[in-house]
Design an enzyme around this catalytic site. Structure first.
Site, PDB file in Angstrom:
ATOM      1  N   CYS A   1       8.348 -28.542 -53.236  1.00 35.28           N
ATOM      2  CA  CYS A   1       6.949 -28.204 -53.457  1.00 35.28           C
ATOM      3  C   CYS A   1       6.175 -29.494 -53.714  1.00 35.28           C
ATOM      4  CB  CYS A   1       6.840 -27.291 -54.659  1.00 35.28           C
ATOM      5  SG  CYS A   1       7.904 -25.847 -54.509  1.00 35.28           S
TER       6      CYS A   1
ATOM      7  N   ARG B   1       4.685 -30.686 -47.883  1.00 39.44           N
ATOM      8  CA  ARG B   1       5.886 -30.436 -48.689  1.00 39.44           C
ATOM      9  C   ARG B   1       6.180 -28.946 -48.831  1.00 39.44           C
ATOM     10  NH1 ARG B   1       7.588 -34.846 -51.594  1.00 39.44           N
ATOM     11  NH2 ARG B   1       8.663 -33.481 -53.042  1.00 39.44           N
TER      12      ARG B   1
ATOM     13  N   TRP C   1       6.902 -24.139 -51.580  1.00 40.54           N
ATOM     14  CA  TRP C   1       7.836 -23.756 -50.520  1.00 40.54           C
ATOM     15  C   TRP C   1       8.879 -22.901 -51.218  1.00 40.54           C
ATOM     16  CZ3 TRP C   1      13.045 -24.375 -49.203  1.00 40.54           C
ATOM     17  CH2 TRP C   1      13.360 -24.114 -47.854  1.00 40.54           C
TER      18      TRP C   1
ATOM     19  N   ASN D   1       8.514 -28.582 -59.328  1.00 39.05           N
ATOM     20  CA  ASN D   1       9.142 -28.819 -58.033  1.00 39.05           C
ATOM     21  C   ASN D   1      10.630 -28.967 -58.294  1.00 39.05           C
ATOM     22  OD1 ASN D   1       9.934 -29.777 -55.509  1.00 39.05           O
ATOM     23  ND2 ASN D   1       9.399 -31.886 -56.014  1.00 39.05           N
ATOM     24  N   GLY D   2      11.461 -28.214 -57.591  1.00 37.21           N
ATOM     25  CA  GLY D   2      12.904 -28.363 -57.797  1.00 37.21           C
ATOM     26  C   GLY D   2      13.545 -27.020 -58.051  1.00 37.21           C
TER      27      GLY D   2
ATOM     28  N   GLU E   1      18.387 -33.916 -30.552  1.00 38.04           N
ATOM     29  CA  GLU E   1      17.121 -34.188 -31.228  1.00 38.04           C
ATOM     30  C   GLU E   1      15.943 -33.576 -30.441  1.00 38.04           C
ATOM     31  OE1 GLU E   1      16.143 -34.890 -33.966  1.00 38.04           O
ATOM     32  OE2 GLU E   1      14.111 -35.653 -33.768  1.00 38.04           O
TER      33      GLU E   1
ATOM     34  N   LYS F   1      13.388 -30.678 -31.792  1.00 39.27           N
ATOM     35  CA  LYS F   1      11.925 -30.824 -31.827  1.00 39.27           C
ATOM     36  C   LYS F   1      11.270 -29.605 -31.186  1.00 39.27           C
ATOM     37  CE  LYS F   1      11.496 -33.295 -34.203  1.00 39.27           C
ATOM     38  NZ  LYS F   1      12.336 -34.186 -34.932  1.00 39.27           N
TER      39      LYS F   1
ATOM     40  N   GLU G   1      11.712 -26.369 -33.343  1.00 40.19           N
ATOM     41  CA  GLU G   1      11.068 -26.298 -34.656  1.00 40.19           C
ATOM     42  C   GLU G   1       9.546 -26.217 -34.584  1.00 40.19           C
ATOM     43  OE1 GLU G   1      11.795 -29.615 -37.338  1.00 40.19           O
ATOM     44  OE2 GLU G   1      11.645 -31.049 -35.702  1.00 40.19           O
TER      45      GLU G   1
ATOM     46  N   HIS H   1      32.102 -24.847 -19.575  1.00 39.26           N
ATOM     47  CA  HIS H   1      33.004 -24.062 -20.430  1.00 39.26           C
ATOM     48  C   HIS H   1      32.265 -22.949 -21.149  1.00 39.26           C
ATOM     49  CE1 HIS H   1      36.180 -26.882 -19.563  1.00 39.26           C
ATOM     50  NE2 HIS H   1      35.335 -27.867 -19.801  1.00 39.26           N
TER      51      HIS H   1
ATOM     52  N   LYS I   1       8.791 -30.633 -45.374  1.00 37.95           N
ATOM     53  CA  LYS I   1       9.132 -32.009 -45.017  1.00 37.95           C
ATOM     54  C   LYS I   1      10.329 -32.519 -45.819  1.00 37.95           C
ATOM     55  CE  LYS I   1       8.210 -35.908 -42.894  1.00 37.95           C
ATOM     56  NZ  LYS I   1       8.579 -35.933 -41.479  1.00 37.95           N
TER      57      LYS I   1
HETATM   58  C1  F6R Z   1      13.206 -32.288 -38.290  1.00 37.38           C
HETATM   59  C2  F6R Z   1      13.266 -32.893 -39.601  1.00 37.38           C
HETATM   60  C3  F6R Z   1      14.385 -32.501 -40.488  1.00 37.38           C
HETATM   61  C4  F6R Z   1      14.803 -33.678 -41.372  1.00 37.38           C
HETATM   62  C5  F6R Z   1      15.860 -33.242 -42.380  1.00 37.38           C
HETATM   63  C6  F6R Z   1      16.371 -34.397 -43.214  1.00 37.38           C
HETATM   64  O1  F6R Z   1      12.131 -32.776 -37.544  1.00 37.38           O
HETATM   65  O2  F6R Z   1      12.417 -33.646 -39.969  1.00 37.38           O
HETATM   66  O3  F6R Z   1      15.465 -32.017 -39.759  1.00 37.38           O
HETATM   67  O4  F6R Z   1      15.290 -34.706 -40.569  1.00 37.38           O
HETATM   68  O5  F6R Z   1      15.321 -32.266 -43.216  1.00 37.38           O
HETATM   69  O6  F6R Z   1      15.348 -35.002 -43.926  1.00 37.38           O
HETATM   70  P1  F6R Z   1      15.552 -36.423 -44.596  1.00 37.38           P
HETATM   71  O7  F6R Z   1      15.664 -37.429 -43.522  1.00 37.38           O
HETATM   72  O8  F6R Z   1      14.320 -36.625 -45.429  1.00 37.38           O
HETATM   73  O9  F6R Z   1      16.798 -36.340 -45.413  1.00 37.38           O
END
Ligand code: F6R
Length: 608
Positions: A2, A27, A74, A100-101, A481, A485, A488, A504, A603
């Site tokens: 959060c 966040r 969140w 937060n936490g 990756e 992208k 998500e 396979h 994030k």
């Molecule tokens: C996807 C994305 C997430 C982060 C993951 C790890 O676009 O951003 O998959 O890569 O949550 O986050 P960090 O790097 O902050 O540990």
């Protein structure tokens, strides 16, 4: 995950706190709330939805309150409804808390508090905190916060205000971020610096267990026992522009375009013109690098993909065995550690709970731990033996882009230094690669500036139900990756497969409807990839390739090609991932989605 904001000063706090929340919305954005210390007591407003809902609920009316708290949530414990939004109040309505936490023992605390007559009105773990604080309110807010802390298990940061002490805000942290902004006759608490960057660049980074009382005149910091502690003020190098969109429609597009600068900054001072790598800043000398017998890489999501990409380069160039795992699996699979195994935790935020747990496990078992991180002062950097920073700057878009390519660049530096220290490659070859790496930011700049078919391709395939991504080696990791992208931010199901594995199973998915994205770099396995692309074509599927300029074989096999400049194949993932970021970006925007805040995501993921 959060976002918390606290303000005390001489100016009306409402617009300052709301603006701070806007900057922390990445966040978490399922609900939000605000408490202001008005003349008649605490006024709290909470709303479900993103911040627009809170803004509508609080209205435009001015408030003279100069002290307050804000929160953007969140959800972890408790569904998304207004009762579970923060701030939470105690039974008297005179104390308000944002958190937060995670409070791990909240169920026991809740039962005990209820037995003692407290009336809790939410399903959250956070609400127990305000009631614990209430039990010691007579001792003053800071003392009451200190009394609550030892009863809490978990990792958290929280801030509290009290109608009985209307000139202060108290905050504390344990393994969750909370920073203090030092202004002129005003002070700020926030989960992250952007919340107050338009007011001050002077920052106090708090340590675990610090309990800080902010008044307009300054900060007083103690430990949990109440003993005074000194914390230094530092000046952050970012300015407000870093937290603004700077003319772009979205943070994601801005951050995609910032990649050349992020790469240049990450390489600066570490890679000489001659191509020599210097990572002395990490404290990992050549002696240590020579001794290593194995490397574990642990990370989540996009950071995991950066690790996977470079695991190939480390093994190929430095000849050290590398094992890579997602942190949530690694931490529970009882890995075997030893002092000659380096554990690399990759986390741009430095806050990801699973990655931190995996790093702690490794350290406790005697393996040295390197954190690859983008945020100075974050938890990962405090808990590692060695730290290597990406210097990508602030990333606000939830989907990681520039931090990813900066991670790949930083890890490639490590691969080159390892290979050098271990003497397993000709020095001239390592210098050649170093030299090539120095040229990558410019190539990426050129790639971003050139006309591309990506928007047209996005328009053609925006309504597809499924995308398959195929690649080999590092190209396969880039596919993972690219597929992440797209799923998500556009919510289109995707699958990324090692191209040789397709026959396979996943080949059954292909028909004339299915676009197949192929990452075709110039690695030695390119001829093998060509056979796999033929297999795809034979099923009638459209091939969209990412390939190096001038690759005629791929041009003939593909319906569309997204071209990238030529570089050494070990470095190519920094370039080949970019058209995939853009493809995902354009499909999602054409579908009308908010690419900066995809649904259900946050994030920073500070819960396991
Ligand atoms: C996807 C994305 C997430 C982060 C993951 C790890 O676009 O951003 O998959 O890569 O949550 O986050 P960090 O790097 O902050 O540990």
């Amino acid at each position: 995950m959060c976002g918390i904001v606290g303000y005390v000063g001489r100016r009306p706090g409402k617009p300052i706190i709301l603006d701070g929340l806007r900057r922390l919305e990445y966040r978490g954005y399922d609900s939000a709330g605000l408490t202001l210390l008005e003349a008649g007591g605490l006024e709290t407003v909470r709303a479900v939805g993103n911040l627009d809902a809170l803004f509508a609920a609080v209205g435009d009316g001015a408030s003279p309150a100069t002290v307050g708290l804000g929160h953007t949530r969140w959800a972890t414990h408790g569904s998304v409804r207004v009762e579970n939004a923060h701030p939470h109040a105690d039974c008297t309505g005179r104390i308000s808390v944002v958190l937060n936490g995670i409070i791990e023992n909240y169920k026991e605390l809740r039962a005990a508090l209820t037995a003692r007559g407290h009336r809790l009105t939410s399903e959250t773990d956070a609400e127990v905190v305000v009631h614990l604080v209430e039990e010691h309110a007579g001792e003053g807010l800071a003392a009451a916060v200190r009394a609550a802390i030892p009863r809490l298990e978990g990792h958290f940061a929280f801030c509290a205000v009290s109608a009985d002490e209307p000139d202060l805000v108290v905050g504390t942290r344990r393994e969750a971020p909370l920073v203090v902004g030092v202004g002129e006759d005003e002070m700020f608490f926030a989960s992250a610096i952007p919340a107050f960057l338009s007011h001050t660049r002077e920052v106090i980074v708090l340590e675990d267990g610090d309990v800080v009382t902010l008044r307009a005149s300054g900060a007083e910091c103690t430990d949990v026992a109440g003993v005074s502690v000194e914390r230094a003020v530092s000046v952050v190098p970012w300015d407000q522009d870093a937290a603004e969109k700077a003319g772009y429609d979205t943070f994601m597009l801005k951050e995609i375009n910032e990649q050349p600068a992020a790469l240049r900054d990450t390489l600066a001072g570490r890679l000489s013109e001659a191509g020599d790598v210097d990572l002395a800043e990490t404290g990992m000398g050549d002696e240590m690098l020579r001794r290593l017998r194995r490397i574990f890489i642990v990370a989540c999501g996009t950071s995991y993909h950066a690790g996977l990409i470079v695991s190939y380069a480390i093994e190929q160039l430095a000849r050290v065995p590398v094992q890579i795992d997602v942190a949530s699996e690694f931490r529970y699979r009882e890995p075997v550690f030893d002092p000659d195994t380096l554990v690399i935790g990759i986390t741009q935020s430095g806050e990801t709970a699973d990655t931190l747990a995996a790093m702690r496990l490794a350290r406790a078992a005697g393996s040295p731990v390197l954190a690859l991180c983008n945020i100075m002062g974050s938890q990962a950097t405090r808990e590692a033996d060695h730290v290597l920073f990406t210097r990508a700057g602030l990333e606000i878009g939830v989907a990681a882009t520039k931090t990813h390519t900066a991670q790949v660049a930083a890890l490639l530096l490590l691969a080159l230094r390892l290979a050098w220290a271990r003497g397993v490659q000709p020095e001239a070859e390592l210098r050649r690669l170093g030299h090539e790496l120095r040229a990558v930011p410019e190539k990426l700049e050129e790639l971003l500036a050139r006309p591309s078919a990506v928007e047209e391709i996005a328009a053609r395939y925006r309504d597809e139900r499924f995308f398959l991504y195929l690649g080999r080696g590092m190209g396969f990791a880039v596919c993972l990756e690219g597929a992440l992208k797209l799923k998500e931010i556009s919510y289109i199901p995707t699958e990324a497969y090692a191209a040789g594995e397709m026959k396979h199973g996943p080949i059954a998915l292909l028909d004339k409807e299915s676009p197949v994205v192929v990452v075709a770099d110039d690695s030695p396995v390119f001829p093998k990839l060509v056979s796999n692309v033929e297999e795809v074509r034979a099923r009638g599927a459209d091939v969209i390739a990412v390939a190096t300029d001038g690759n005629e074989t791929i041009r003939e096999l593909s319906r569309d090609v997204l071209w990238v400049p030529r570089t050494d194949h070990h470095l190519a993932p920094i370039l080949t991932v970019v058209p995939l970021q853009l493809l995902a970006y354009h499909i999602a925007t054409l579908k009308g989605y908010n690419v900066d805040q995809p649904r259900n995501l946050a994030k920073t993921v500070t819960v396991e």
